[in-house]
Design a protein around this motif. Sequence first.
Motif, short mmCIF file in Angstrom:
data_model
loop_
_atom_site.label_atom_id
_atom_site.label_comp_id
_atom_site.label_asym_id
_atom_site.label_seq_id
_atom_site.Cartn_x
_atom_site.Cartn_y
_atom_site.Cartn_z
N ALA A 120 2.37 -0.17 8.46
CA ALA A 120 2.07 -1.04 9.60
C ALA A 120 0.94 -0.45 10.44
O ALA A 120 0.08 -1.19 10.97
CB ALA A 120 3.32 -1.24 10.45
N LEU A 121 0.91 0.87 10.57
CA LEU A 121 -0.12 1.53 11.36
C LEU A 121 -1.51 1.24 10.82
O LEU A 121 -2.46 1.06 11.60
CB LEU A 121 0.13 3.04 11.37
N VAL A 122 -1.65 1.16 9.49
CA VAL A 122 -2.97 0.91 8.90
C VAL A 122 -3.18 -0.57 8.60
O VAL A 122 -4.11 -0.95 7.89
CB VAL A 122 -3.17 1.74 7.61
N GLY A 123 -2.31 -1.42 9.15
CA GLY A 123 -2.51 -2.87 9.04
C GLY A 123 -2.08 -3.47 7.73
O GLY A 123 -2.59 -4.51 7.32
N LEU A 124 -1.11 -2.86 7.05
CA LEU A 124 -0.60 -3.39 5.79
C LEU A 124 0.84 -3.85 5.94
O LEU A 124 1.62 -3.27 6.71
CB LEU A 124 -0.68 -2.33 4.68
N ASP A 125 1.20 -4.87 5.20
CA ASP A 125 2.56 -5.38 5.18
C ASP A 125 3.47 -4.36 4.49
O ASP A 125 3.21 -3.97 3.35
CB ASP A 125 2.59 -6.71 4.43
N PRO A 126 4.53 -3.90 5.16
CA PRO A 126 5.45 -2.94 4.51
C PRO A 126 6.03 -3.45 3.20
O PRO A 126 6.51 -2.65 2.38
CB PRO A 126 6.54 -2.76 5.58
N ALA A 127 5.98 -4.78 2.97
CA ALA A 127 6.48 -5.33 1.72
C ALA A 127 5.66 -4.87 0.52
O ALA A 127 6.09 -5.03 -0.64
CB ALA A 127 6.49 -6.86 1.78
N LEU A 128 4.48 -4.28 0.77
CA LEU A 128 3.64 -3.77 -0.33
C LEU A 128 4.12 -2.42 -0.85
O LEU A 128 3.57 -1.90 -1.82
CB LEU A 128 2.19 -3.63 0.14
N ALA A 129 5.14 -1.86 -0.25
CA ALA A 129 5.56 -0.50 -0.56
C ALA A 129 5.90 -0.28 -2.03
O ALA A 129 5.70 0.82 -2.56
CB ALA A 129 6.75 -0.10 0.31
N ASP A 130 6.40 -1.30 -2.71
CA ASP A 130 6.82 -1.12 -4.10
C ASP A 130 5.75 -1.50 -5.12
O ASP A 130 5.99 -1.42 -6.33
CB ASP A 130 8.09 -1.94 -4.36
N ARG A 131 4.59 -1.92 -4.65
CA ARG A 131 3.53 -2.29 -5.59
C ARG A 131 2.83 -1.05 -6.14
O ARG A 131 2.82 0.02 -5.52
CB ARG A 131 2.50 -3.18 -4.90
N SER A 132 2.21 -1.24 -7.30
CA SER A 132 1.39 -0.18 -7.88
C SER A 132 -0.03 -0.27 -7.30
O SER A 132 -0.47 -1.35 -6.90
CB SER A 132 1.32 -0.33 -9.40
N PRO A 133 -0.76 0.84 -7.25
CA PRO A 133 -2.11 0.80 -6.70
C PRO A 133 -3.01 -0.25 -7.34
O PRO A 133 -3.82 -0.88 -6.66
CB PRO A 133 -2.63 2.22 -6.96
N HIS A 134 -2.87 -0.46 -8.67
CA HIS A 134 -3.76 -1.42 -9.33
C HIS A 134 -3.48 -2.86 -8.92
O HIS A 134 -4.29 -3.76 -9.21
CB HIS A 134 -3.65 -1.27 -10.85
#
Length: 357
Positions: A120-134
């Motif tokens: 959240a601090l860097v402006g991303l949705d916490p729901a992205l936590a389980d995604r892979s970088p690609h």
Amino acid sequence: MSSLTVTGVTKSYGATPVLTGVDLHVPGGGFTALLGPSGCGKTTLLRLIAGFDDPDTGTVDVGGRLVAGPGRSVAARRRRIGFVPQEGGLFPHLPVAGNVAFGLPRRQRRDRGRVAELLALVGLDPALADRSPHQLSGGQQQRVALARALAPEPSLVLLDEPFSSLDASLREETRQAVVDALRASGATAVLVTHDQAEALSMADEVAVLRRGRLVQLADPRTLYRSPRDLDVASFVGESVVLDAEVRAGQAHTALGALALERPCPDGPARVLLRPEQLRLAPVEGGVPVARVRSVDFFGHDARVRLELPSGLACSARLEGWDLPVAGEDVSVRVVGAALPFPAGAPDAPAVAQVRGA
């Protein structure tokens, strides 16, 4: 918040000097950009601060703690410095959460709440936590890299050209997210870049390096409006440099008599204008006339390349809604004062020209 102080740092690789006596201070919570052309030593300076290499002479102090100096070299992992590399450097086999938590103490790595806070601090949705970088865009990957750097609450964050691989729209959006996150965290930060717009828009202060020396350190407005010399002026934005004869406080140039921003002794000089100081209009008596050679249209504004009767080439920067056409003759008026550099001043270009276009 920890300050950074670099004093008298030198570094050579073999017989090639890269840094020659650099002094730099970044106050706690400050954001300084290291700006300069390729080969000027800015990335080497960042590596010395990070602890990836040691200076030949001089010292590096982070938050009042000497981390590099004579007989002293604190390992990179013990300096409490966060590092964001050019391509993000995420671990492809770990999800976003694993990347963010990588720098945390082992007992905190499974704290999903802490990961969510950092995203959240860097402006991303916490729901992205389980995604892979690609599965992320380039801008999202860079924000994850920043979250990883901020996770252990470092004394200092170093960013090595982190936006260079992003397209224009992503670059601007990601820059702002990074600035917002660093401000919110209170971190002290140093950014390496060769992009003048990036340095001027993001940083509290900009340090210009040239041939291994820090030649000017100033806030962005001062750097742009009062560059130390013509080489700095030409590197930090576009510039129009004119030969002049100074008499009684005015510079007499191919664009007429110009007011001066600061005192200058009578005699030959070079004067600096910025392209946005030039105003074009239909030809009028008594006003210098130029011929439009080309128009580079950018939508919100445009660069109009001009040629004066003397053969001098220069550029005007205009709003994009009302523009002349190539081949048209126009009058040129200068708004504001010119910045003078007396003849023989160091680093003056040899001939009058438009710079940085």
